[in-house]
Scaffold this active site. Sequence first.
Site: not given
Ligand code: FPP
Length: 233
Positions: A12, A15-16, A25, A57, A59-61, A186, A199
């Site tokens: 995670d 985006g930040r 992002r 995830s 939910e990411n859609w 979470r 853990e």
């Molecule tokens: C959460 O950051 C991250 C994701 C939803 C995607 C994770 C994907 C990658 C690291 C790239 C692709 C992966 C592979 C295996 C090639 P966020 O966007 O929720 O960040 P934020 O909480 O700062 O907004």
Amino acid sequence: MGELNHIAIIMDGNGRWAKNRNLPRTYGHAEGAKKVSDVLQWAKKYGIKYLTLYAFSTENWKRPDEEVSALMKLLKKFLTEKTIELIENDICLKIAGRVDELSCELQALIQDSIKKTADNKSGTLVIALNYGGRAELTDAVKKIAEKVQDKKLNIQSITEETLSQNLYNPEIPDPELLIRTGGELRISNFLLWEIAYTEFYITDTLWPDFDEATFRDAINSFGKRERRKGGLL
Ligand code: FPP
């Protein structure tokens, strides 16, 4: 310290990371994707056999279309460019998630990469893709119900083990350690069944900034925990 074979990571903070630099992002995701090869190297160095990464995830859609397509593009790029690296490092690729809902192109790349790495034994990389813990449990229940309906399974003989055996990758042991970057406290629908005794290690470090020192710190912190799993010792 108990054995540490499997680390799961919620990557995670992309985006930040981008926002802090006034970048879109999607730049954060691209930077985050670059980190995956590093983590594979560190896992090998510290003797971690299984690594599960939460890439997308169920939910990411709901994210904006351009962000979803940027993430899909990064996954295609990863599979296209990194399969050779997985082969060279003797790492087997597995996917956890509803693969059949992904584009045909991505499904083909996944099948190709899985096939080419299937016999690799030194380590396993699981990419959680279109993954949801509730979706995984729902899918497991459907598989079990079908077996009951086909009279291949008695309701009375269903145990916790039956559920485990019907998850996406039943041969993979549960993670002993879950790392979450980006500081949120979470679980975000990740590995709900598998983390019963896992853990947690949460760091404020944003995923693109994740480094070997933080990875080592997570492992060291695991080493100091007393793992009773509900028992006294
Ligand atoms: C959460 O950051 C991250 C994701 C939803 C995607 C994770 C994907 C990658 C690291 C790239 C692709 C992966 C592979 C295996 C090639 P966020 O966007 O929720 O960040 P934020 O909480 O700062 O907004």
